[in-house]
Design an enzyme around this catalytic site. Sequence first.
Site, PDB file in Angstrom:
ATOM      1  N   LYS A 111     -25.926  10.119  36.604  1.00 16.99           N
ATOM      2  CA  LYS A 111     -24.598   9.222  36.973  1.00 16.99           C
ATOM      3  C   LYS A 111     -24.256   9.686  38.417  1.00 16.99           C
ATOM      4  CE  LYS A 111     -25.534   7.659  32.868  1.00 16.99           C
ATOM      5  NZ  LYS A 111     -24.726   6.986  31.716  1.00 16.99           N
TER       6      LYS A 111
HETATM    7  C1  LIG Z   1     -24.822   6.729  30.331  1.00 20.59           C
HETATM    8  C2  LIG Z   1     -24.011   5.809  29.731  1.00 20.59           C
HETATM    9  C3  LIG Z   1     -23.099   5.994  28.632  1.00 20.59           C
HETATM   10  C4  LIG Z   1     -23.463   7.311  27.743  1.00 20.59           C
HETATM   11  O1  LIG Z   1     -22.911   8.441  28.358  1.00 20.59           O
HETATM   12  P1  LIG Z   1     -23.486  10.045  27.924  1.00 20.59           P
HETATM   13  O2  LIG Z   1     -22.826  10.766  28.870  1.00 20.59           O
HETATM   14  O3  LIG Z   1     -24.934   9.860  28.329  1.00 20.59           O
HETATM   15  O4  LIG Z   1     -23.171  10.040  26.604  1.00 20.59           O
HETATM   16  C5  LIG Z   1     -22.484   4.980  28.076  1.00 20.59           C
HETATM   17  N1  LIG Z   1     -22.473   3.756  28.612  1.00 20.59           N
HETATM   18  C6  LIG Z   1     -23.000   3.451  29.888  1.00 20.59           C
HETATM   19  C7  LIG Z   1     -23.104   2.015  30.412  1.00 20.59           C
HETATM   20  C8  LIG Z   1     -23.990   4.472  30.220  1.00 20.59           C
HETATM   21  O5  LIG Z   1     -24.846   4.265  31.258  1.00 20.59           O
END
Ligand SMILES: *Cc1c(COP(=O)(O)O)cnc(C)c1O
Length: 376
Positions: free
Chosen positions: A190
């Site tokens: 991210k």
């Molecule tokens: C990555 C992601 C999540 C979940 O996040 P994690 O930290 O991997 O649990 C939820 N929603 C979206 C749109 C994502 O890209």
Amino acid sequence: MDLSVNIPPLDLVRQYTTIEAEVSDAVLKVLASGGYIGGPVVKDFEQQFANYTGVAECVACNSGTDALFLALKALEVGAGDEVITSPFTFFATTEVITAVGATPVFVDIDAATFNLDVEKLTAAITHKTKAIMPVHLFGQPVDMTAVMKIAQASNLYVIEDCAQSTGAMWEGQKVGSIGHIGCFSFYPTKNLGACGDGGAMTTNDAVIAAKIRMLREHGSRTRYIHEEIGVNSRLDAIQAAILQIKLRYLDHWNEQRQAIAQRYHEFLAHIPTVAIPQELTRGVGVWNQYTIRLAKNDSNYRDRVRQMLQERGVSSMVYYPLALHLQPVYENLGYQPGSLPVSEQASREVLSLPMFPEMTIEQQDKVVYTLKDCLS
Ligand SMILES: *Cc1c(COP(=O)(O)O)cnc(C)c1O
């Protein structure tokens, strides 16, 4: 241009090498401190992230998925309730809706932005609707002015899924500061990524924040006194220490992503079979992904291009190949192929090109050159 080098979809090692000394120093300090879960390092990060987002409160937790789950729990969304969201997102967004016992209601996306089509929101509201969960997909903000107006008119909660959009803005406000709760992921890929799992919720409501803190700690406000069934979802101090450092670079990294997106726009704007991603003028996107559409009267076109790119050393990704309303687990919800045609078409046409702040001009040139070559 060296066409023999391989271009990865992203390069976490390269980013790490730019901050290696700071990160290893901070991690060693945590190791020596003996305070590994919670404590001042996590509290300081929560404060810094609240300031960055422009909200009163931030509660850190174990993942973006947990953040979304705890947000729903804190707002007492559960059995019998409906939550309106996008079918074109990562599965976690709706997994948690189902996990709390509520039902996801899918509204189709806008073809230009891949985000919820706000024109279609009102028609999806029923007497069971409790919340709207907009997803700022690929780093682009949803039209939050429209979402908040519709939510207020029907007295609904708004939980923003900001997992892919840390730092993005809508009309001068950071995403995660506009709805009742903002949910963030610090998964390594991210925009603000930890060196492991991590997540956070942001809110301006002190009562909601206190409830989330209680839920993430086994439903306990006072140690060994449990008032609800909660979970164990805490951020490790090592991750918080790393995130404190990375937060200082986030705007710079997001600017680098924006510059790379601009270059992609310029190079790819005039290719007939390519549609470049569109931005809303009232928002500022942070390009977690640069996602084009490849369209021809041929259902395998995208996959063939992807294969050719791969053979020439350019990695690309398909986010997401199957819209959520058509997932096997949601068969019981009664959607059919054709129910949400814009999302279904997107899942056949999208291709995310390599995108990371440290991508060099040379690397990007190779991506563009190779893509054009594959399309001709
Ligand atoms: C990555 C992601 C999540 C979940 O996040 P994690 O930290 O991997 O649990 C939820 N929603 C979206 C749109 C994502 O890209």
